[in-house]
Design an enzyme around this catalytic site. Sequence first.
Site, short mmCIF file in Angstrom:
data_model
loop_
_atom_site.label_atom_id
_atom_site.label_comp_id
_atom_site.label_asym_id
_atom_site.label_seq_id
_atom_site.Cartn_x
_atom_site.Cartn_y
_atom_site.Cartn_z
CB SER A 214 54.68 37.68 -70.77
OG SER A 214 54.44 36.08 -70.98
CG ASP B 64 60.36 31.49 -67.62
OD1 ASP B 64 60.77 31.01 -68.92
OD2 ASP B 64 59.70 32.69 -67.41
CG HIS C 100 58.97 34.53 -70.69
ND1 HIS C 100 58.67 34.06 -69.28
CD2 HIS C 100 57.91 35.15 -71.30
CE1 HIS C 100 57.29 34.52 -69.03
NE2 HIS C 100 56.93 35.27 -70.20
#
Length: 797
Positions: free
Chosen positions: A94, A270, A273
């Site tokens: 991600s 979070d 990221h």
Amino acid sequence: MAALAYNLGKREINHYFSVRSAKVLALVAVLLLAACHLASRRYRGNDSCEYLLSSGRFLGEKVWQPHSCMMHKYKISEAKNCLVDKHIAFIGDSRIRQLFYSFVKIINPQFKEEGNKHGNIPFEDKIAAVKVDFLWHPEVNGSMKQCIKVWTEDSVAKPHVIVAGAATWSIKIHNGSNEALSQYKMNITSIAPLLEKLAKTSDVYWVLQDPVYEDLLSENRKMITNEKIDAYNEAAVSILNSSTRNSKSNVKMFSVSKLIAQETIMESLDGLHLPESSRETSAMILMNVYCNKILKPVDGSCCQPRPPLTLIQKLAACFFTLSIIGYLIFYIIHRNAHRKNKPCTDLESGEEKKNIINTPVSPLEILLQSFCKLGLIMAYFYMCDRANLFMKENKFYTHSTFFIPIIYILVLGVFYNENTKETKVLNREQTDEWKGWMQLVILIYHISGASTFLPVYMHIRVLVAAYLFQTGYGHFSYFWIKGDFGIYRVCQVLFRLNFLVVVLCIVMDRPYQFYYFVPLVTVWFMVIYVTLALWPQIIQKKANGNCFWHFGLLLKLAFLLLCICFLAYSQGAFEKIFSLWPLSKCFELKGNVYEWWFRWRLDRYVVFHGMLFAFIYLALQKRQVLSEGKGEPLFSNKISNFLLFISVVSFLTYSIWASSCKNKAECNELHPSVSVVQILAFILIRNIPGYARSVYSSFFAWFGKISLELFICQYHIWLAADTRGILVLIPGNPMLNIIVSTFIFVCVAHEISQITNDLAQIIIPKDNSSLLKRLACIAAFFCGLLILSSIQDKSRH
């Protein structure tokens, strides 16, 4: 007592620190710095790409500064132009997906972050033929290996750029176990040879894992610690760098994102990221790594090789080398002759006898010495801004970086004040002082990057206009009073204005228009000369006998104003005139004369205003309307007070208007008409009080005498990358770097000023027949330069 101490203090400074000793110190500093940078390059390597990928710091909160080089901010059109017919692949988890989105948004800002988060995401710009893919492989395992292995086959088209990286999923799925780390090492070991094989034909980057903000991580991510991330990064670096036994790995480590994340991870939503601004910085670094060597942006020095020497540059290097050798031979011969003619002692009387009287320095010696010095100075210019020996950094504006140095120079200017030799309006000392403080402010404006702050930009535009105002005032006054329209005067002015710029055009491989201010003052000087020299020639001596001639001169000025207005509002006519050969070779920049039209139009009226002011002032002076005695106000007390009040109000009104500007284009449109208000207000404030007219700052006046050289030299040996960045002689200490680079820069500018004056006396003789021969030689030189320039242009295309 205080005045005595003040004068003694200045004498002490001047006694122990002369200009000559300063220049010697500057030369020693340059040699030491060059040696240090050469040694550093050999020890640490000369690849600025490595610095871009691995080191840097933030300027302020969001501006990233790579170590030793400048990073270009790519626009959409530039990115598409660079990546045309290219395929870029991002492989990973991600975090790599985030980097993919930020990279694509440089090409297409409207691209939305949507689609299957745990799947492949394609992007294609069919018009630009750019293809960027994200391939979802969150772990370094067999799946990722198979994807990479396919590209190693000869029959398969390979991406031009591959950006890969993964680790956090392995930590998360296996709960941070040591077995997972061992498996990661095994998997990356099996992938390393494949990446190395791909790196022979494609650019391959392995993205090291960014740190996390552990306090913000959710419960199912708590096992992802910075300690674990460091262990995985160490494993990746160790294995990938040792994948080739006898040579350096071709797989590049993208470790700079770690440094960026360390500063910005606290802003993460979070804890895992990165915030969008950090991703954008990493994506822009990737763009610089790949595109700088293709597009070669001026303000993107990272990853750019040193530009190859042109034919003209090689010939210039040969000329300066021969000049240095010639001067050394001349010096050795002269010294030996001097030794032979040394005083000898008479044996009978015991007194010394002199064999020969010292002969004056010959023009040949001055010529060789001047070109010898100039050759060494040009070598420094080339080292600073072309050879990639010294470092460069981007500018970053803050209010303190502009206003604090302004306060410093103001204090120094006040400290060094003296009485003027004459008390006339705009006397020589005063105009030198005016040029000096304006030049220092402009230098601070350039190095601080203050052009991004519109109120400062508008005030600096007035200072540039004031220079041109002085051009109109000074040259009109000379021709009006002296009536000297001879070719010698014209050649002297043109030589002094253009000599340094012509040399820099040759050595630094830049067009004449690049140094825009010199073409500007040169053209306006010729406009003033032609206006006054054309029939009927009207000068003060002639006009004093008949007032009709004053009217004739005003008609000339009115016709000049009409021509200026016509060219200002007829861009087509202006461009046709200056696009004619050979004018086009002087005034074109990037293939057109738009930049020249813009610069000329921005201050189109101010030279006319300077000429008109000179005419009115000299007429009033001739009729003894003004009181220019020492300590006397310029007019009667009532008129002086009234004019001072109007001037102060006008000055402040302009400043308030300039400070309230919201749109640069709109303010630039008004600037030509209103800039004269603040200029005239300043002149009246400075000259109406007698005490103000009787003193001047010798500190500012000293800089004023070399203001032209300071303005031109800053392009390459104070600023860098053709004024887009800052020259870094001493990395890691911005304050010391500015002090040292400024000291060297000022010494060089002063020396060039002296060289120009010496050469002007030799190359431009007063005798008309000799002067015409020299002009023929100069014309032949420029013809040869045009021919060589045309050959160069053809070879480039």
